[in-house]
Design an enzyme around this catalytic site. Sequence first.
Site, PDB file in Angstrom:
ATOM      1  N   THR A  11      12.307   5.833  20.149  1.00  0.00           N
ATOM      2  CA  THR A  11      13.666   5.920  19.587  1.00  0.00           C
ATOM      3  C   THR A  11      14.267   7.322  19.712  1.00  0.00           C
ATOM      4  O   THR A  11      15.470   7.491  19.554  1.00  0.00           O
ATOM      5  CB  THR A  11      13.661   5.570  18.081  1.00  0.00           C
ATOM      6  OG1 THR A  11      12.790   6.498  17.409  1.00  0.00           O
ATOM      7  CG2 THR A  11      13.177   4.154  17.834  1.00  0.00           C
TER       8      THR A  11
ATOM      9  N   CYS B 275      10.857  12.118  11.997  1.00  0.00           N
ATOM     10  CA  CYS B 275      10.841  11.673  10.603  1.00  0.00           C
ATOM     11  C   CYS B 275       9.902  12.496   9.743  1.00  0.00           C
ATOM     12  O   CYS B 275       9.022  13.193  10.241  1.00  0.00           O
ATOM     13  CB  CYS B 275      10.350  10.226  10.529  1.00  0.00           C
ATOM     14  SG  CYS B 275      11.518   9.032  11.181  1.00  0.00           S
TER      15      CYS B 275
ATOM     16  N   ARG C 295      15.717  13.883  17.511  1.00  0.00           N
ATOM     17  CA  ARG C 295      16.819  14.147  16.580  1.00  0.00           C
ATOM     18  C   ARG C 295      16.414  13.688  15.173  1.00  0.00           C
ATOM     19  O   ARG C 295      15.601  12.773  15.030  1.00  0.00           O
ATOM     20  CB  ARG C 295      18.103  13.459  17.034  1.00  0.00           C
ATOM     21  CG  ARG C 295      18.035  11.954  16.997  1.00  0.00           C
ATOM     22  CD  ARG C 295      19.335  11.305  17.483  1.00  0.00           C
ATOM     23  NE  ARG C 295      19.245   9.859  17.341  1.00  0.00           N
ATOM     24  CZ  ARG C 295      18.677   9.063  18.239  1.00  0.00           C
ATOM     25  NH1 ARG C 295      18.150   9.567  19.345  1.00  0.00           N
ATOM     26  NH2 ARG C 295      18.627   7.755  18.031  1.00  0.00           N
TER      27      ARG C 295
ATOM     28  N   CYS D  73      16.034  11.940  11.675  1.00  0.00           N
ATOM     29  CA  CYS D  73      16.214  10.561  11.197  1.00  0.00           C
ATOM     30  C   CYS D  73      17.312  10.518  10.141  1.00  0.00           C
ATOM     31  O   CYS D  73      17.438  11.426   9.324  1.00  0.00           O
ATOM     32  CB  CYS D  73      14.904  10.064  10.599  1.00  0.00           C
ATOM     33  SG  CYS D  73      15.004   8.442   9.822  1.00  0.00           S
TER      34      CYS D  73
ATOM     35  N   ASP E 195      -0.670  46.944 -14.278  1.00  0.00           N
ATOM     36  CA  ASP E 195       0.127  46.284 -15.304  1.00  0.00           C
ATOM     37  C   ASP E 195      -0.737  45.932 -16.509  1.00  0.00           C
ATOM     38  O   ASP E 195      -1.774  45.272 -16.382  1.00  0.00           O
ATOM     39  CB  ASP E 195       0.747  45.014 -14.721  1.00  0.00           C
ATOM     40  CG  ASP E 195       1.679  44.342 -15.713  1.00  0.00           C
ATOM     41  OD1 ASP E 195       2.874  44.681 -15.696  1.00  0.00           O
ATOM     42  OD2 ASP E 195       1.205  43.507 -16.513  1.00  0.00           O
TER      43      ASP E 195
HETATM   44 ZN   LIG Z   1      12.730   8.595   9.152  1.00  0.00          ZN
END
Ligand SMILES: [Zn+2]
Length: 498
Positions: free
Chosen positions: A31, A35, A64, A66, A446
């Site tokens: 695709t 993700c 790219r 999701c 400290d």
């Molecule tokens: Zn996704």
Amino acid sequence: MELPDQETCYRALQTRDSRFDGLLFFGVTSTGVYCRPVCPARTPQFQHCRFFGSAAAAQQAGFRPCLRCRPETAPDLASWRGTSNTVSRALALIADGALDADDTNVARLSERLGIGERQLRRLFLKHLGASPIAVAQTRRVLFAKQLIHETRMSMTEVAMAAGFGSVRRFNEVFRDLFGRGPSTLRGEHSATAISPEAGVTLRLLYRPPYDWDSILAHLEARAIPGVEVVQNGSYRRAVEVDGLIGSVEVVHLALQHGLRVTICFPNVGSLPAIVARVRRLFDTSADIDTIDEHLSRDPMLAPLVAQRPGLRAPGGWDGFELAVRAILGQQVSVAAARNLAGHLVERHGKPIPAAQICHPGLTHVFPNAEGLAAADFIRLDMPAKRKSSLKALAEAAVSDPNLFRPFGTIEEAIARFRSIRGVGEWTAQYIALRALREPDAFPASDIGLLRGAGSLDGARPSPRSLLIRAESWRPWRAYAAQHLWAAQACAIPHRRNT
Ligand SMILES: [Zn+2]
């Protein structure tokens, strides 16, 4: 880049394992989308998955983001990846926009970090799997995407806020990546654009656990009257960036493992810098499991970590402000330092114009270095010597605008601070810890740290023996310090010795 083996990575996404959120991204070759491991979409077949340690690496490989799991909302853990302080510093500078105006700034960026350009690229490849430019571009795309989804800002404002420089460039990048214009990603609530002056609300996710109560108590104990308000579980403050005034409000979203941040500011271009400051102040980017696990190996710290899992090391909102607070806190209690800061603000801070006051408790912005450096004398009820170190600090900050920016090694930063009159080792380490967000800074002298260690070990150690003990806490000594401070009944660091 260290990623678990492929089978472990795949199992993480099969089980939507949130422990990997922010540490692992996967691209789906069928695709072209990448993700978070928690993506609700159907799990792709193993042979279609490619695994990455950062969003930038996935994006550089051509994937790219999701639209369902929204990688831009993953906890931002990149800044703690590995143990490379140089990479952390570079990421902080990129988050401030160091590469936004012009991609050729990589040379200047590496110069600021004191290393060669090739070495910087090599470090980025090793720790993030992507080049500095890809990291900067991914940051712009993801921030713009978050603004598109979560706010009603106009597309022009989104383009400017995310550092694209021009709307044309913004449109081009989104078309290249998604095959459509940015506004089409927005969905239903696109009709009315609301200006950022009226408030932009964003969610910043962190990696759980997160000890919100401790960080809020820390901020409440130090809240400067007129500048900061802690009320009903929220933190508000007045902010000044590049001479403009606005406000920030932060509340905890416990169930979502995040913070809800509302920013009211007249210039959208300052949004990324303001968001970066919120992340630093609330330490949302810590890889807390790794840190807690490391510190738990020491039998002295293990019970403390078990008692306060997810304890963060709060940053300072602004380097100069934090350094002023450190000086005001020398040899006095936290409450006394807070009062002094309130008086300083009243006498030397800039009043917020009535029309811009969004909360009755926020009346001033903290004095800036120019103002204090130019003041004839500092009107505060404290020893003349300490007033003169405030003055010296202001003058140093004016003559070196990068004084509180991460440059070079931690030792160099400490030396830089120590060259200021009245700033000793404790103050310098404290500034490095809070203002530079040095995860390994450790103000060993400290009194609160020494008491904290003493209450656990029986006898109070000397600063030197505490330092030796702290060797095994590297590179997370700042977090160990936070636990030791918290171990004290009042959970407040006492300050002593400069
Ligand atoms: Zn996704």
